[in-house]
Design an enzyme around this catalytic site. Structure first.
Site, PDB file in Angstrom:
ATOM      1  NE  ARG A  36       3.938  -3.712  11.992  1.00 16.48           N
ATOM      2  CZ  ARG A  36       4.115  -3.764  10.678  1.00 16.48           C
ATOM      3  NH1 ARG A  36       5.328  -3.742  10.179  1.00 16.48           N
ATOM      4  NH2 ARG A  36       3.075  -3.835   9.873  1.00 16.48           N
ATOM      5  CE  LYS A 202       2.612   0.418  -5.282  1.00 16.20           C
ATOM      6  NZ  LYS A 202       2.905   0.296  -3.859  1.00 16.20           N
ATOM      7  N   GLY A 354       0.241   1.396   7.639  1.00 12.97           N
ATOM      8  CA  GLY A 354       1.234   2.264   8.260  1.00 12.97           C
ATOM      9  C   GLY A 354       0.964   3.750   8.109  1.00 12.97           C
ATOM     10  N   GLY A 377      -1.284  -4.771   4.892  1.00  8.97           N
ATOM     11  CA  GLY A 377      -1.644  -5.791   3.898  1.00  8.97           C
ATOM     12  C   GLY A 377      -2.442  -6.927   4.525  1.00  8.97           C
TER      13      GLY A 377
HETATM   14  P1  ADP Z   1      -0.730   2.141   1.733  1.00  7.82           P
HETATM   15  O1  ADP Z   1       0.747   2.097   2.047  1.00  7.82           O
HETATM   16  O2  ADP Z   1      -1.513   2.945   2.704  1.00  7.82           O
HETATM   17  O3  ADP Z   1      -1.328   0.802   1.487  1.00  7.82           O
HETATM   18  P2  ADP Z   1      -0.084   2.845  -0.970  1.00  7.82           P
HETATM   19  O4  ADP Z   1       1.243   2.184  -0.761  1.00  7.82           O
HETATM   20  O5  ADP Z   1      -0.961   2.342  -2.048  1.00  7.82           O
HETATM   21  O6  ADP Z   1      -0.912   2.909   0.367  1.00  7.82           O
HETATM   22  O7  ADP Z   1       0.160   4.388  -1.202  1.00  7.82           O
HETATM   23  C1  ADP Z   1       0.653   5.268  -0.244  1.00  7.82           C
HETATM   24  C2  ADP Z   1       1.379   6.363  -0.941  1.00  7.82           C
HETATM   25  O8  ADP Z   1       0.513   6.999  -1.857  1.00  7.82           O
HETATM   26  C3  ADP Z   1       1.880   7.434  -0.016  1.00  7.82           C
HETATM   27  O9  ADP Z   1       3.281   7.514  -0.153  1.00  7.82           O
HETATM   28  C4  ADP Z   1       1.210   8.716  -0.529  1.00  7.82           C
HETATM   29  O10 ADP Z   1       2.064   9.808  -0.531  1.00  7.82           O
HETATM   30  C5  ADP Z   1       0.895   8.339  -1.934  1.00  7.82           C
HETATM   31  N1  ADP Z   1      -0.205   9.175  -2.474  1.00  7.82           N
HETATM   32  C6  ADP Z   1      -1.473   9.214  -2.047  1.00  7.82           C
HETATM   33  N2  ADP Z   1      -2.185  10.110  -2.766  1.00  7.82           N
HETATM   34  C7  ADP Z   1      -1.357  10.635  -3.661  1.00  7.82           C
HETATM   35  C8  ADP Z   1      -1.495  11.601  -4.699  1.00  7.82           C
HETATM   36  N3  ADP Z   1      -2.658  12.199  -4.917  1.00  7.82           N
HETATM   37  N4  ADP Z   1      -0.419  11.878  -5.457  1.00  7.82           N
HETATM   38  C9  ADP Z   1       0.759  11.259  -5.225  1.00  7.82           C
HETATM   39  N5  ADP Z   1       0.963  10.360  -4.256  1.00  7.82           N
HETATM   40  C10 ADP Z   1      -0.078  10.039  -3.492  1.00  7.82           C
HETATM   41 MG    MG Z   2       2.442   1.309   0.809  1.00  4.32          MG
END
Ligand code: ADP
Ligand code: MG
Length: 397
Positions: A36, A202, A354, A377
């Protein structure tokens, strides 16, 4: 882009307040990833070339309105000094006497970084009067405002939005311009060959982008723990897999409202799961064979192959979110399969968020990606709404 940028206004010799995104990962006071900061260089260098005095402001982490020494931006001043090859001044505050004194001493071509704006709760205050009062103080030493913090573009905070009420002109930086231009290509991509890949945990965070992009794409590939929320919403067994009630509710809403477009929503057909209630053995299973007491932690081989094939054929592809619990081996393999396919895809490809960016970097395919967004986001919100509120507050061209 319909917003004015630093190139569209006479900025020569002026004192600029520049909102940058220096929200970098820190460990023991060291910057773990300076992407960044590097991304902010074109705008800073442009301003310096035009004889500006550059006052940078930013947030780091979530200090919740208190001074948290571990969340000081001081390490970013040092890193920026190295990158620019010139000394960057630092003030241990972002408003007030000391800032004013340092600002008046600045010469053309000087750079000053202010301390974390979120050390003041007014930065994010929902009380508009309080937020604007703080914004006015932040704006005080400057003559013009440049917003180059794409990652914070969806936040109407004092430093991203409030200051636009007190400074003129208010323009976008070159990073914001680049991000908007590249993401707009995704936004206007023709339906044929447009593939969206979403993972992470999420669904509630991504429901807006699912609803906005599902009608516009040819296929949406779902991975990560998000998938289990859809499974549960369909009445399937998910065992002890990560599956929060809010995510299931959001998945139910998608299934109930998206009609014929749901045909484009692809869910994993197989998984790797771990017996977390017992001996921690890892086993492959079909999606409909997740057992009670087991935790599905990654997409399976069939899913990896079909997702990779779909990505390889895409004309335009956007990816956000890991396919599994990629921090723990061997559950990083599904995410890496997608990263590799992204790298090999000849179409226009964009990665945001990220975790997914870390995966493409680790797979050494980052150079093969057309655009890597600095905002997770913010990129999702832009694809959902077609605009970002703080960017909208800038001057039009
Ligand atoms: P992002 O940060 O990419 O927007 P999220 O915050 O929604 O995504 O989720 C990311 C997290 O989800 C990571 O820490 C990853 O380890 C976790 N994750 C993804 N798939 C699984 C799974 N099947 N079981 C547990 N954790 C998971
Ligand atoms: Mg996240």
């Amino acid at each position: 882009m319909h917003k004015a940028t630093v190139r569209d206004r006479d900025i020569n010799g002026k004192t600029a307040l520049v909102r940058v995104d220096f929200n970098v990962p820190l460990k023991d006071g060291q910057i773990e990833d300076d992407t960044r900061i590097v991304a902010s260089l074109p705008t800073i260098e442009y301003l310096l070339k035009h004889g500006c005095k550059v006052i940078l402001c930013a947030h780091l982490g979530r200090p919740k309105g208190e001074v948290v020494p571990e969340l000081s931006l001081a390490p970013c001043a040092d890193r920026l000094s190295e990158l620019l090859g010139k000394r960057v001044g630092f003030v241990e505050d972002c408003i007030g006497q000391e800032v004013a004194e340092k600002a008046v001493q600045m010469q053309a071509g000087d750079v000053l970084l202010l301390e974390n704006t979120r050390f003041y709760c007014a930065e994010k205050s929902k009380n508009e009067g309080e937020m604007l009062e703080f914004a006015e103080k932040l704006a005080a030493p400057a003559e013009l405002y440049v917003n180059d913090a794409f990652g914070a573009g969806h936040r109407n905070h004092a430093s991203t939005y409030g200051v636009t009420k007190y400074l003129s002109p208010c323009v976008a930086g070159l990073l914001v311009e680049e991000e908007i231009e590249q993401l707009t290509r995704i936004l206007i991509a023709p339906q044929e060959g447009f593939v969206v890949v979403l993972g992470g945990a999420k669904v509630e965070d991504k429901i807006g982008v699912i609803k906005a992009l599902l009608p516009k794409c040819e296929k949406m590939l779902i991975g990560g723990a998000m998938s289990w929320a859809f499974f549960k919403a369909k009445g399937m067994e998910v065992g002890l897999s990560l599956c929060e009630p809010e995510s299931v509710e959001s998945a139910e809403e998608v299934l109930a409202t998206m009609g014929a477009d749901l045909q484009k929503l692809m869910l994993p057909v197989d998984v790797y799961m771990q017996n977390v209630a017992g001996d921690h053995q890892i086993k492959y299973a079909a999606a409909d064979a997740i057992e009670p007491g087991w935790d599905a932690l990654d997409i399976g081989d069939e899913t990896r192959k079909s997702y990779a094939d779909t990505i390889l054929k895409a004309a335009n592809v956007f990816w956000n979110g890991p396919m599994g619990k990629f921090e723990n081996k061997p559950f990083d393999e599904g995410t890496f399969a997608v990263a590799k396919a992204m790298g090999a895809c000849p179409g226009f490809n964009v990665v945001g968020g990220g975790d997914s960016v870390a995966a493409v970097t680790k797979m050494r395919v980052a150079d093969a990606i057309d655009h890597i967004s600095t905002g997770g986001g913010a990129s999702l919100e832009f694809l959902e709404d077609g605009s970002l509120s703080a960017i909208e507050a800038l001057d039009s061209k």
